[in-house]
Each structure stands twice: as C-alpha cells, then as structure tokens.
Design a protein around this motif. Structure first.
Motif, mmCIF file in Angstrom:
data_model
loop_
_atom_site.group_PDB
_atom_site.id
_atom_site.type_symbol
_atom_site.label_atom_id
_atom_site.label_comp_id
_atom_site.label_asym_id
_atom_site.label_seq_id
_atom_site.Cartn_x
_atom_site.Cartn_y
_atom_site.Cartn_z
ATOM 1 N N SER A 163 11.143 22.019 22.662
ATOM 2 C CA SER A 163 12.497 22.559 22.539
ATOM 3 C C SER A 163 13.518 21.480 22.892
ATOM 4 N N ARG A 164 13.203 20.658 23.876
ATOM 5 C CA ARG A 164 14.101 19.546 24.212
ATOM 6 C C ARG A 164 14.130 18.529 23.079
ATOM 7 N N MET A 165 12.962 18.242 22.505
ATOM 8 C CA MET A 165 12.914 17.308 21.387
ATOM 9 C C MET A 165 13.721 17.825 20.205
ATOM 10 N N ASN A 166 13.644 19.130 19.926
ATOM 11 C CA ASN A 166 14.436 19.714 18.838
ATOM 12 C C ASN A 166 15.919 19.477 19.067
ATOM 13 N N TYR A 167 16.387 19.728 20.277
ATOM 14 C CA TYR A 167 17.793 19.520 20.609
ATOM 15 C C TYR A 167 18.171 18.052 20.398
ATOM 16 N N GLU A 168 17.329 17.145 20.886
ATOM 17 C CA GLU A 168 17.616 15.716 20.734
ATOM 18 C C GLU A 168 17.640 15.312 19.259
ATOM 19 N N LEU A 169 16.717 15.866 18.474
ATOM 20 C CA LEU A 169 16.688 15.530 17.058
ATOM 21 C C LEU A 169 17.949 16.022 16.356
ATOM 22 N N TYR A 170 18.402 17.226 16.681
ATOM 23 C CA TYR A 170 19.658 17.729 16.109
ATOM 24 C C TYR A 170 20.816 16.804 16.471
ATOM 25 N N CYS A 171 20.842 16.316 17.693
ATOM 26 C CA CYS A 171 21.901 15.387 18.117
ATOM 27 C C CYS A 171 21.825 14.079 17.331
ATOM 28 N N VAL A 172 20.620 13.564 17.142
ATOM 29 C CA VAL A 172 20.437 12.322 16.377
ATOM 30 C C VAL A 172 20.913 12.523 14.943
ATOM 31 N N VAL A 173 20.508 13.632 14.328
ATOM 32 C CA VAL A 173 20.911 13.910 12.951
ATOM 33 C C VAL A 173 22.429 14.082 12.852
ATOM 34 N N ALA A 174 23.027 14.787 13.809
ATOM 35 C CA ALA A 174 24.483 14.980 13.803
ATOM 36 C C ALA A 174 25.208 13.641 13.944
ATOM 37 N N CYS A 175 24.753 12.803 14.854
ATOM 38 C CA CYS A 175 25.387 11.496 15.047
ATOM 39 C C CYS A 175 25.238 10.620 13.806
ATOM 40 N N LEU A 176 24.064 10.633 13.209
ATOM 41 C CA LEU A 176 23.866 9.860 11.983
ATOM 42 C C LEU A 176 24.731 10.393 10.844
ATOM 43 N N SER A 177 24.865 11.699 10.756
ATOM 44 C CA SER A 177 25.723 12.293 9.715
ATOM 45 C C SER A 177 27.170 11.873 9.898
ATOM 46 N N ILE A 178 27.647 11.911 11.112
ATOM 47 C CA ILE A 178 29.031 11.494 11.392
ATOM 48 C C ILE A 178 29.206 10.016 11.076
ATOM 49 N N LEU A 179 28.257 9.196 11.505
ATOM 50 C CA LEU A 179 28.329 7.766 11.238
ATOM 51 C C LEU A 179 28.335 7.479 9.740
ATOM 52 N N LEU A 180 27.458 8.140 8.987
ATOM 53 C CA LEU A 180 27.417 7.940 7.543
ATOM 54 C C LEU A 180 28.707 8.418 6.873
ATOM 55 N N SER A 181 29.258 9.513 7.367
ATOM 56 C CA SER A 181 30.525 10.014 6.814
ATOM 57 C C SER A 181 31.642 9.011 7.043
ATOM 58 N N ILE A 182 31.703 8.433 8.223
ATOM 59 C CA ILE A 182 32.737 7.428 8.525
ATOM 60 C C ILE A 182 32.547 6.201 7.640
ATOM 61 N N LEU A 183 31.318 5.740 7.517
ATOM 62 C CA LEU A 183 31.055 4.577 6.669
ATOM 63 C C LEU A 183 31.399 4.855 5.209
ATOM 64 N N LEU A 184 31.063 6.027 4.727
ATOM 65 C CA LEU A 184 31.393 6.405 3.356
ATOM 66 C C LEU A 184 32.924 6.458 3.168
ATOM 67 N N TYR A 185 33.623 7.053 4.123
ATOM 68 C CA TYR A 185 35.078 7.123 4.069
ATOM 69 C C TYR A 185 35.677 5.709 4.017
ATOM 70 N N LEU A 186 35.185 4.816 4.904
ATOM 71 C CA LEU A 186 35.704 3.444 4.924
ATOM 72 C C LEU A 186 35.374 2.723 3.622
ATOM 73 N N PHE A 187 34.212 2.941 3.075
ATOM 74 C CA PHE A 187 33.824 2.328 1.820
ATOM 75 C C PHE A 187 34.737 2.778 0.685
ATOM 76 N N ILE A 188 35.032 4.081 0.650
ATOM 77 C CA ILE A 188 35.921 4.627 -0.383
ATOM 78 C C ILE A 188 37.347 4.068 -0.226
#
Length: 191
Positions: A163-188
């Motif tokens: 259950s702790r690993m699930n929470y950590e994985l959701y955090c990793v995915v959320a952070c990566l999603s935000i990072l990719l969104s920022i990079l995509l925005y800057l690229f555009i």
C-alpha cells in the motif's frame, strides 16, 4: 534488537536462528516443517510468484523507494537463508538446490538445538503440540490457517508494504506527468 520481543517468525529471524539461540539460550524454538520438500518448494515459489508476477507489483518494486528497499531486503534475506536469492518461475532457480537448503536448515536446527527447547511442528498438527510445548492451554478457537492456499501478498504483505509502494508510485507518476506537461508547454512556446 529482539530484547523486548516475545516471538519472531519467518525471514530474517528463521535465517538467523543460530545467533538468536546464542543470544537467547532459554528461548524455545519452533521449527515449522512441511509434509515433504516438494510441498515446501511449491509454497516458497508461490510466495515469490505472488510478489513478482503482476505488472503493478513490478512497477512498485522497481520504481518506488520502498520497493527498492523491499528488493534489497528480499535479496539479503535470500542470501542469508539460502546462500543465494531463491527465484521463481519468473526468474531462474535451481529447485534441487533450494530443497537441499531447506533440508540442511532443518537438519542443522535439529542437531544444534537441545530437544527440550525444540518443537518440530507441522501446521496441520493444530494447537495441541504447540500449546503443550509452550505450557499454555489450548484455545477454544480453531487453529488459524490464514495463509493456507491464500495469496501471501493479499493477506500479509500488501497491507504493510505494497500500500505504501502504491502511494509512492502514484506520486512518481504524478510528478512525471507534471514534469512532462511543463516540458511540452515549454516546447510548444519555443516553436
């Protein structure tokens, strides 16, 4: 480490039985046995498979801080208990070497622990032998079999670790999603 503990079970305690016995020579030891080596091997492999077979568990184990620590614990425990990490059908394993490690462990415990401190116990024996050995009354409830044929992961490991690993994985995915969104925005913006 175990000064204020009444009882320990499973790995890593079962792999450290010699040092535990030396530290607590008056402690009683219950060596849980199986009907035969093949039953033990199948149980061990089912345990390992339950942890490693799902894609979600793979992601949890390899992409979260707790998962990486769990893999280290699993590897060290396997090395301690078997001189190498036991594997499952998802990894290479030597069934005969694992059965030999099980056999040698049981022989060593039987040879080195005084008879009055050792109970050879099969879970199918129920309450009577264990209660007699510990000098306790037999409870008026059925002997528990919570792990009998049940996925170890669902009943024993998941609530504590996954259950702790699930929470950590959701955090990793959320952070990566935000990072990719920022990079995509800057690229555009640059285009």
């Amino acid at each position: 480490m175990y000064g204020d503990v009444d009882a320990v079970s499973d790995i890593p305690a079962s792999a450290c039985w010699r040092s535990l016995h030396e530290s607590f020579p008056e402690a009683k030891i219950i060596l849980t046995t199986r009907k035969n080596e093949e039953d033990w091997l199948q149980s061990w492999l089912a345990h390992v498979d339950a942890i490693h077979k799902s894609k979600m568990n793979f992601a949890n184990l390899y992409f979260t801080p707790t998962g990486l620590k769990f893999l280290q614990f699993e590897k060290k425990s396997g090395e301690l208990a078997f001189s190498s990490m036991p594997k499952s059908k998802y990894f290479d394993h030597d069934a005969e070497a694992l059965k030999q490690a099980y056999r040698m462990h049981n022989i060593a415990v039987k040879q080195e622990i005084p008879r009055d401190k050792l109970l050879m116990f099969n879970l199918s024996d129920g309450w009577e032998p264990i209660c007699e050995f510990l000098g306790k009354d037999v409870p008026g409830v059925p002997f528990p079999h919570s792990n009998k044929g049940a996925p170890v992961l669902d009943r024993h490991i998941a609530p504590m670790v996954f259950s702790r690993m699930n929470y950590e994985l959701y955090c990793v995915v959320a952070c990566l999603s935000i990072l990719l969104s920022i990079l995509l925005y800057l690229f555009i913006q640059v285009i």
